[in-house]
Enzyme design. Structure first.
Site, PDB file in Angstrom:
ATOM      1  N   CYS A  81      41.682  25.476  41.869  1.00 19.58           N
ATOM      2  CA  CYS A  81      42.623  26.153  42.755  1.00 19.58           C
ATOM      3  C   CYS A  81      43.017  25.180  43.857  1.00 19.58           C
ATOM      4  CB  CYS A  81      41.984  27.397  43.360  1.00 19.58           C
ATOM      5  SG  CYS A  81      43.140  28.387  44.329  1.00 19.58           S
ATOM      6  N   GLU A 124      42.448  30.472  33.507  1.00 20.80           N
ATOM      7  CA  GLU A 124      41.613  31.227  34.441  1.00 20.80           C
ATOM      8  C   GLU A 124      41.607  30.547  35.794  1.00 20.80           C
ATOM      9  OE1 GLU A 124      37.392  31.485  36.260  1.00 20.80           O
ATOM     10  OE2 GLU A 124      38.475  29.771  35.412  1.00 20.80           O
ATOM     11  N   ARG A 171      31.882  39.392  39.257  1.00 22.50           N
ATOM     12  CA  ARG A 171      32.623  38.126  39.350  1.00 22.50           C
ATOM     13  C   ARG A 171      34.087  38.421  39.057  1.00 22.50           C
ATOM     14  NH1 ARG A 171      30.349  33.187  39.668  1.00 22.50           N
ATOM     15  NH2 ARG A 171      31.641  31.345  39.301  1.00 22.50           N
ATOM     16  N   ARG A 173      37.930  37.260  38.678  1.00 18.56           N
ATOM     17  CA  ARG A 173      38.769  36.103  38.393  1.00 18.56           C
ATOM     18  C   ARG A 173      40.098  36.569  37.802  1.00 18.56           C
ATOM     19  NH1 ARG A 173      35.494  34.220  41.185  1.00 18.56           N
ATOM     20  NH2 ARG A 173      34.241  32.313  40.917  1.00 18.56           N
TER      21      ARG A 173
END
Length: 410
Positions: A81, A124, A171, A173
């Site tokens: 990212c 992802e 988690r 994502r």
């Protein structure tokens, strides 16, 4: 239907590959893993130990010629990212100049230079991608969607919290799938429309059902070129226009805030704990209990910054030790090591407190036991791997639904 061939980028220790190859439908034909900040390439060494060195590249992907990468049906990867802003376009060329070192543009370069580009993409990232940067909420994601459209892809996305679908870790994502315009799936998405695709027809709808009610629904076009988006998209707005689910096809966005609908079994933290003897190194020294209590506890205090400025600091208490009857909190890269920390997991074990073992961290990401065990790889490094990894079960379920869709529209 023959196996779907796959290029795996930013492979880490192989979470995408484990999920894809859990069934018999996918075959990774080329992979790349490169960690720029370390001399020894630990993740790549683990990957090679588990999957072999054949057709695996341990080189900076931005330096790998596209001609060295074989053609494949699909490209996958969990890319970093970063700031995806566009500096300028190249005149009379297909390429783009983004900020140096931004690896999204390496994906873009590969897709643009391939004579036979992958028909499908499966990517992802962290969910803040939908909201970044702070001054232009959603700009980075808009740039990615528009750049993929320029390469011939429609996109569907979903923010998935693995625990919402019975997996052992909370988690969250964002996953997104690209459909090349040459595929029947692209035509089906264009014909079906966003709402039906998100709720019943699409890959994520089949793999991860949602409730029929959406709390927010938006539709808008992304018409500007990439430079215009980089400079002007959503400038100064408080919120991103992108919700946790959506499609982008034909220049139009349909996005909704959806809620998970899972009625099946659930795995919790207590289910994945090792039952045998745990090495003493993972137990917390009673001398350190006060430090752990302080870091995990609520705080309302005055602190002093390095420049001497005093400020009021507050934060809430965390469950300590971690609840065994719920999915775990998100694993972070700093999970390893003995030092007390607010964010590391601590569980009660035989009237003592201990940290999680590498095997338990692997189980929280649904990796095989001891997947990251290799001579020369420390327990802290193994924890770091899991802090960077994805939940294999999310990939496996998505991959199965995607393969079924390929067959449906073949």
């Amino acid at each position: 239907m023959k196996k779907v061939t796959v290029i795996e980028l930013f492979a880490g220790v192989g979470g995408f590959r484990l999920g894809l190859e859990a069934g018999q439908d996918y075959e990774v034909v080329w992979s790349n893993q490169w960690e720029p900040s370390t001399k020894k390439q630990h993740a790549s060494l683990v990957y090679e130990a588990r999957f072999g060195t054949k057709n695996h590249s341990n080189a900076d992907i931005s330096e790998v010629p596209t001609a060295d990468i074989p053609d494949a049906d699909m490209l996958v990867g969990g890319f970093p990212c970063q700031d995806y802003s566009v500096a300028s376009t190249l005149q009379n060329a297909k390429g783009l100049i983004g900020k140096k070192g931004v690896l999204w543009w390496s994906i873009h370069r590969i897709l643009s230079e391939k004579k036979h580009p992958p028909k499908y993409l499966f990517l992802e990232n962290v969910d803040r991608l939908l909201k970044s940067p702070s001054g232009q909420r959603g700009r980075d994601f808009a740039i990615m969607l528009k750049s993929l459209e320029g390469l011939g892809y429609a996109v569907e996305w979903r923010v998935i919290n693995a625990a919402d679908y019975g997996m052992p870790q909370r988690r969250r994502r964002i996953f997104f799938i690209g459909y090349h315009k040459s595929t029947p799936a692209h035509a089906a998405l264009l014909k079906t429309g966003g709402k039906d695709w998100l709720h019943t027809t699409g890959v994520f709808a089949r793999a991860f059902p949602v409730l029929e009610i959406s709390t927010k629904t938006k539709a808008f076009s992304i018409a500007q070129d990439l430079v215009g988006l980089s400079e002007n998209f959503n400038l100064g707005q408080q919120a991103s226009p992108f919700e946790n689910s959506g499609v982008f096809v034909g220049g139009h966005v349909h996005t909704e805030k959806t809620q998970a609908d899972h009625q099946g079994e659930r795995t919790v933290l207590g289910d994945i704990l090792e039952t045998g003897n745990v090495p003493e190194a993972f137990f917390v020294s009673p001398d350190d209990y006060p430090k752990w209590d302080y870091l995990k506890g609520a705080k309302k205090e005055v602190r002093t910054a390095k420049n001497g400025f005093e400020y009021h600091y507050t934060e809430g208490a965390m469950v300590f030790p971690d609840a065994l009857d719920k999915p775990s909190r998100t694993i972070i890269t700093g999970e390893g090591g003995k030092s007390p920390s607010r964010f590391k997991h601590v569980v009660a074990h035989k009237k003592r407190l201990r940290r999680l073992t590498p095997v338990e961290l692997e189980r929280l990401n649904m990796f095989p036991d001891n997947h990251t065990q290799l001579q020369g790889i420390s327990n802290a490094k193994r924890a770091f791997f899991m802090g960077n990894a994805l939940v294999v079960g999310v990939v496996a379920r998505t991959a199965k639904a995607l393969y079924d869709l390929m067959q449906r529209y073949s």
